[in-house]
Scaffold this active site. Sequence first.
Site, mmCIF file in Angstrom:
data_model
loop_
_atom_site.group_PDB
_atom_site.id
_atom_site.type_symbol
_atom_site.label_atom_id
_atom_site.label_comp_id
_atom_site.label_asym_id
_atom_site.label_seq_id
_atom_site.Cartn_x
_atom_site.Cartn_y
_atom_site.Cartn_z
ATOM 1 N N SER A 166 -2.208 14.729 -1.631
ATOM 2 C CA SER A 166 -1.663 13.459 -1.134
ATOM 3 C C SER A 166 -0.310 13.588 -0.451
ATOM 4 O O SER A 166 0.161 12.613 0.140
ATOM 5 C CB SER A 166 -1.562 12.447 -2.280
ATOM 6 O OG SER A 166 -2.831 11.905 -2.563
ATOM 7 N N LYS A 205 -0.004 12.471 3.177
ATOM 8 C CA LYS A 205 0.388 11.122 3.606
ATOM 9 C C LYS A 205 1.764 11.121 4.257
ATOM 10 O O LYS A 205 2.086 10.211 5.032
ATOM 11 C CB LYS A 205 0.350 10.173 2.412
ATOM 12 C CG LYS A 205 -1.048 9.963 1.826
ATOM 13 C CD LYS A 205 -1.019 9.066 0.603
ATOM 14 C CE LYS A 205 -2.421 8.741 0.093
ATOM 15 N NZ LYS A 205 -3.074 9.880 -0.568
ATOM 16 N N SER A 220 0.184 5.997 -3.888
ATOM 17 C CA SER A 220 -0.565 7.038 -3.179
ATOM 18 C C SER A 220 -1.944 6.535 -2.771
ATOM 19 O O SER A 220 -2.932 7.265 -2.812
ATOM 20 C CB SER A 220 -0.700 8.304 -4.046
ATOM 21 O OG SER A 220 -1.012 9.427 -3.240
#
Length: 442
Positions: free
Chosen positions: A81, A84, A145
């Site tokens: 993640s 991102k 997230s």
Amino acid sequence: MTTSNKRGFMMQISTKLLLSLLMIFLLVSPVADARSPVEIANEQGKQIGEQYEPHGTIVIAQKNGQILYADDPSTQWPPASMSKLMTIYLVYEAMDQGKFTKQTTVKVNEKFYDISRLPMLSNNHFRLGATYTVDELLQTALTASSNSATYMLSSLVYKDDTKFIDLMNKTAKALHMTETHFYNPVGAPNNLMLQYKAKGYPQDEDNISSAKDYAILTHQLLKKHPDILHYTRKPVVTVKKGTEYEETFHTYNHSLEGAKLGYKGVDGLKTGSSDTAGFNTTLTGKKKELRIILVMMGVMDWYDPPAEFNRNIMANAIMDDVYARYSFKKVLTKGKHKVGDREVYVYNDLYDLVDHKTKGTLKYRNGEVHYDYQRQFIDAGYQPPTVKYEDYQRYAMRKFINDNYGWIIGGITLSILSGILLMIYALKPHLFRDLWNQENQK
């Protein structure tokens, strides 16, 4: 000498050469540290098992990209993640270009709703038809997230996911992230995206990067868009408070000041975890004038609960070491200085990172001075800070002229006029006598 003996002799020479080169590297490299993250933490009494050793770690200074600690920083690893951060970097870039603002709204359509319900992905509870501002989506993507919130943000840059991922990879290349390739905007293993895999990226692959590359990305993100810290510094946030869509999120960044393993000064940035990546983190924090970026990747295993917290225990220990070794301070005061057998004038105070284990010297060259010691930077484009200087006599003359400019111009003008009058008197003295007589006759 037989052929086999020759081979043995050449192997001995090659081995000795490699060992010599390795020893030279260890002696001159300013970030060569035989201690791994686990060892650093255990020196501080943390008792971390060797199985939690990260696959790659790096710490850099935000001011100039200087490497302050590194342990296998170029090892390629799934960022999970943390992917991102690239998506959000591109969202900020698009806002700078005027494509949309933080108050632009996005509706939860069927695609975004379906993504929010995919199994094994971090998400929030979207409702079909609800609308969110970019401001709310940034907070949800960074703290929760949320994969669906991240897709909603990327859709504002390009509605076509393939084009957006192309832009991610193009940007990574432009930033010199040479060990990075993206397959989706969120960082989940691509096979988990099911029917929402981008048409141009159908492979069942993980996004791939390295600690070094993510330090480069984070350095640029904080340099150009420090506003991101507004979202990442909060350990607990509530989105759409007072509405039917209200949700509260707790940070996964356990080193964040105010979190479970809070470290003073840490105000960001993003974690990432998956069954293939283990536990990753990208941290930033500031003590006094020194802001650092720490990237740690591949603390295993995702199914082992202590691994998540051991990641931050090791990160905190490394930050202790870095802050103890380095400080940002004035290394040269503006003014007159003696350099060898001449005097120079330095125009501004010079501030730089000081390594308390390495003695530095001031280098004067071609009108610029910098603080010099053996060190490395995250990329070739980064250099030590410099300030300008010049020969003191030249500076003193220029200063005298600037300080007395009016008097000098007046004096020159008066001298020129006096010279003209004297010349006229010498050539035609009767003009002055006639003027004098006319004045006396009045």
